[in-house]
Design a protein around this motif. Sequence first.
Motif, PDB file in Angstrom:
ATOM      1  N   ASP A 137     -33.202 -50.429   7.526  1.00  0.00           N
ATOM      2  CA  ASP A 137     -33.732 -49.069   7.489  1.00  0.00           C
ATOM      3  C   ASP A 137     -35.245 -49.086   7.281  1.00  0.00           C
ATOM      4  O   ASP A 137     -35.966 -48.257   7.837  1.00  0.00           O
ATOM      5  N   ALA A 138     -35.715 -50.056   6.493  1.00  0.00           N
ATOM      6  CA  ALA A 138     -37.152 -50.161   6.235  1.00  0.00           C
ATOM      7  C   ALA A 138     -37.902 -50.473   7.527  1.00  0.00           C
ATOM      8  O   ALA A 138     -38.956 -49.886   7.808  1.00  0.00           O
ATOM      9  N   PHE A 139     -37.350 -51.387   8.347  1.00  0.00           N
ATOM     10  CA  PHE A 139     -38.005 -51.698   9.617  1.00  0.00           C
ATOM     11  C   PHE A 139     -38.001 -50.474  10.522  1.00  0.00           C
ATOM     12  O   PHE A 139     -39.012 -50.162  11.167  1.00  0.00           O
ATOM     13  N   LEU A 140     -36.878 -49.764  10.578  1.00  0.00           N
ATOM     14  CA  LEU A 140     -36.783 -48.584  11.437  1.00  0.00           C
ATOM     15  C   LEU A 140     -37.819 -47.538  11.030  1.00  0.00           C
ATOM     16  O   LEU A 140     -38.512 -46.967  11.879  1.00  0.00           O
ATOM     17  N   GLY A 141     -37.965 -47.300   9.738  1.00  0.00           N
ATOM     18  CA  GLY A 141     -38.951 -46.334   9.270  1.00  0.00           C
ATOM     19  C   GLY A 141     -40.369 -46.733   9.640  1.00  0.00           C
ATOM     20  O   GLY A 141     -41.165 -45.905  10.118  1.00  0.00           O
ATOM     21  N   ALA A 142     -40.685 -48.020   9.453  1.00  0.00           N
ATOM     22  CA  ALA A 142     -42.022 -48.513   9.791  1.00  0.00           C
ATOM     23  C   ALA A 142     -42.263 -48.426  11.296  1.00  0.00           C
ATOM     24  O   ALA A 142     -43.363 -48.085  11.742  1.00  0.00           O
TER      25      ALA A 142
END
Length: 198
Positions: A137-142
Amino acid sequence: MSAPELILASGSAARREMLQGAGVLFRVEVAPVDEAALKAELGVIDAAALAVELAKAKAVAVSRLQPDAWVLGGDQTLAFDGGLVSKARSLEEAKARLSAMRGRSHALHSGAALARGGEVVWSGVETATMQVRPFSDAFLGAYLQAEGKALLSCVGAYRLEGLGAQLFERIDGDYFTVLGLPLWAVLKQLRHVGALPA
């Protein structure tokens, strides 16, 4: 006698850059095609065939206005989870789409058509199968923050030529097909009709 000019009947920056990179001389004239109306008219049709029909419609629309030129139309469709995916209308929709694709595969179909005198003289389609990695999820947000609204112009809500390359763990197919044009087949056909030197 000089060869007829080539017109790209697409506003896609990726298609324009591919042709420019291959040393093809052309100009752009965006086709006046209502894609939603054409999709409704065609009814239920598989994603690969739809990519070709949209490309044909664009090529013919511009060719009728410029009958002496070679006109290249292109379009891309995305098949996922048994259905056809359209461009996301918002970043929230893009986020939901990419979340659904996480860890799964989908197919990109890039269609092209060449027309002259208002008639299609060639058309073709190539497919790339895209295996999305199980990103966090962190990669998707970034990713969404970095790419922003540019993703809304891409059918899959990603651009492989940028940070979007990190969304995938494997691709079966041609890089140019992923970008939106079956380039090798197009170049072969342009040589065949004399629009490019053999």
